[in-house]
Design an enzyme around this catalytic site. Structure first.
Site, PDB file in Angstrom:
ATOM      1  N   SER A 166       0.777  -1.547   0.053  1.00 41.84           N
ATOM      2  CA  SER A 166      -0.151   0.259   0.028  1.00 41.84           C
ATOM      3  C   SER A 166       0.782   1.688  -0.164  1.00 41.84           C
ATOM      4  O   SER A 166       2.060   1.545  -0.658  1.00 41.84           O
ATOM      5  CB  SER A 166      -0.835  -0.434   1.424  1.00 41.84           C
ATOM      6  N   TRP A 221     -10.069  -0.044  -5.057  1.00 43.03           N
ATOM      7  CA  TRP A 221      -9.500   1.064  -5.106  1.00 43.03           C
ATOM      8  C   TRP A 221      -8.209   1.221  -5.186  1.00 43.03           C
ATOM      9  O   TRP A 221      -7.514   2.527  -5.947  1.00 43.03           O
ATOM     10  CB  TRP A 221      -9.209   1.387  -3.390  1.00 43.03           C
ATOM     11  N   LYS A 227       4.315   2.139  -2.938  1.00 43.54           N
ATOM     12  CA  LYS A 227       4.473   3.023  -2.878  1.00 43.54           C
ATOM     13  C   LYS A 227       5.961   3.703  -2.373  1.00 43.54           C
ATOM     14  O   LYS A 227       6.701   3.435  -3.847  1.00 43.54           O
ATOM     15  CB  LYS A 227       3.277   4.378  -2.805  1.00 43.54           C
ATOM     16  N   HIS A 271      -7.607  -6.146   0.327  1.00 43.38           N
ATOM     17  CA  HIS A 271      -5.988  -4.858   0.164  1.00 43.38           C
ATOM     18  C   HIS A 271      -5.498  -5.339   1.240  1.00 43.38           C
ATOM     19  O   HIS A 271      -5.420  -5.610   2.734  1.00 43.38           O
ATOM     20  CB  HIS A 271      -6.779  -3.864   0.779  1.00 43.38           C
TER      21      HIS A 271
HETATM   22  C1  GTR Z   1      -6.077   4.383   1.272  1.00 50.48           C
HETATM   23  C2  GTR Z   1      -4.907   5.136   0.290  1.00 50.48           C
HETATM   24  C3  GTR Z   1      -3.999   4.642  -1.069  1.00 50.48           C
HETATM   25  C4  GTR Z   1      -3.354   3.032   0.421  1.00 50.48           C
HETATM   26  C5  GTR Z   1      -3.278   2.915   1.060  1.00 50.48           C
HETATM   27  C6  GTR Z   1      -2.331   2.365   2.755  1.00 50.48           C
HETATM   28  O1  GTR Z   1      -6.112   5.010   2.797  1.00 50.48           O
HETATM   29  O2  GTR Z   1      -5.559   5.874  -0.416  1.00 50.48           O
HETATM   30  O3  GTR Z   1      -3.528   5.168  -1.465  1.00 50.48           O
HETATM   31  O4  GTR Z   1      -1.868   3.783   0.371  1.00 50.48           O
HETATM   32  O5  GTR Z   1      -4.467   3.677   2.519  1.00 50.48           O
HETATM   33  O6  GTR Z   1      -1.402   2.909   2.637  1.00 50.48           O
HETATM   34  O7  GTR Z   1      -3.125   1.672   3.470  1.00 50.48           O
END
Ligand code: GTR
Length: 397
Positions: A237, A328, A241, A378
């Site tokens: 997540s 997402w 990045k 996720h």
């Molecule tokens: C979310 C965000 C994502 C992702 C995620 C995370 O809320 O929108 O870009 O990075 O968090 O890091 O768990």
């Protein structure tokens, strides 16, 4: 929550044709499209296009262009980070200990930026207990989003299956991300690396975390029992990045694994699918350089797309992992990044992903770029590690 998830049974084809209208409204009221049919038409910029209109066909010409590509992401998305600090030094935070029945050595190292004891953060290193200068081990390294995740038995420990990783002959280095830079707006909460360096740098938190990972790698290079030429940077997540940006900015990372990294990670931005520039720059403005905000609602104006970021990792192995329910993060957009980074890998004589439509739970990992979309949500699961480990064994052993 207004998210309306429809799990298409035809999930595979479904990556291309999730038919039901799906929109997610973020907390700023931005409507984010999660319906494949509503992806706008777009033209992907070609990383191999030259200004004159001709095409780059050699590694030499790509490497000449590469700094300007890195510069786009520094100038327009993540910001500029300082280099290795002159006063960088390392201290053991506590004596090494053996855990997991003596099979794993655990070390806490304080990474000190200068002589101010507050300008430091702790990296946790786990090594197979038999790692030695004669048999130095390859490593995984990443930011850890939950401070307790490396504590055996913690509810988050499944994310970092230390015993499994070390059992496969790899070490693991992690840092709690907020100990490098707080995961909140630093203008409101001071005490992270961006605060220590002051306003001279325009870096967002992602760049700060990536910078921290490079400093941990500086430490790993000093350890004879670690092979610092075989370190894979991994993250989930926002950590994904960060792993991509760390891999792009620091070519010492020998491999990159991005797990569910999504918007401003592995997903193609021009698809405007799931999280988009407007949403991410309002909800997480402090992740980016302020220059990024002007692209809110204007993905097409960004001079690159995320496959250019992936291309910056070439020719090193890159694994992009998605989860089918993680709309997402745009699984299909993540796959398209893997596909479209391929031509840059090919310049080096490396193979990208196959180009076959992704098959659920079947890794496309014969090339130097790998992609896999798995069942579920996720998350970074222990089972995700099995795929990343197979890839690492193939490329780093
Ligand atoms: C979310 C965000 C994502 C992702 C995620 C995370 O809320 O929108 O870009 O990075 O968090 O890091 O768990």
């Amino acid at each position: 929550m207004l998210r309306k998830i429809t799990l298409s049974i035809a999930i595979l084809a479904g990556m291309a044709s999730l038919a039901d209208a799906q929109v997610y409204i973020d907390r700023f009221g931005n409507a984010c499209n999660e319906n494949e049919a509503d992806v706008p038409e777009y033209t992907l910029p070609d990383p191999l296009a030259k200004k004159c209109g001709r095409k780059i066909t050699t590694v030499k010409a790509w490497e000449k262009k590469r700094p300007s590509v890195l510069g786009i992401f520094e100038d327009e998305m993540y910001g500029h980070a300082p280099g290795r600090p002159e006063g960088l030094h390392f201290e053991l935070a506590c004596p090494d200990e053996l855990i997991y029945d003596g099979k794993v050595l655990r070390r806490s190292v304080r990474i000190c930026i200068d002589d101010n004891p507050e300008h430091s953060f702790v990296a946790l290193i786990h090594l197979p207990a038999d790692a030695s200068a004669e048999h130095p081990v390859p490593m995984f390294e990443g930011i850890n989003l939950f401070e307790d995740a490396l504590t055996p038995g913690s509810p988050h420990s499944y994310r970092w299956p230390v015993e499994y990783i070390c059992g496969e002959g790899f070490g693991l280095a992690t840092v709690f991300h907020s100990s490098i830079e707080k995961d909140v707006d630093f203008t409101k909460v001071a005490g992270g690396v961006r605060d220590w360096y002051g306003p001279e740098y325009d870096w967002g938190a992602i760049a700060a975390w990536a910078w921290g990972l490079s400093r941990v790698l500086d430490y790993l290079e000093t350890c004879p029992e670690i092979d610092a030429t075989r370190v894979a940077v991994i993250g989930h997540s926002r950590g994904g990045k960060t792993a991509l940006w760390a891999g792009a900015t620091d070519s010492r990372f020998a491999m990159v694994c991005s797990n569910c990294s999504g918007c401003c990670g592995a997903a193609i931005s021009r698809r405007v699918f799931g999280e988009n520039f407007k949403s991410i720059s309002q909800v997480f403005p402090y992740w980016f350089t302020p220059n990024f905000y002007k692209y809110a609602d204007n993905e097409n104006a960004f001079p690159a797309d995320q496959h250019w970021l992936a291309a910056l990792i070439a020719p090193r192995p890159l694994y992009i992992g998605s989860a089918i329910e993680d709309l997402w993060a745009d699984p299909r957009g993540e796959w398209l990044t893997a596909v479209n980074a391929g031509p840059v890998y090919e310049l080096y004589g490396k193979q990208g992903v196959s180009g076959r439509e992704p098959e659920l739970d079947v890794p496309d990992a014969e090339g130097t770029v790998a992609y896999r979309v798995r069942t579920g949500i996720h998350s970074l699961l222990t089972s995700d590690w099995y795929d990343y480990m197979d890839f690492a064994k193939k490329h780093l052993k």
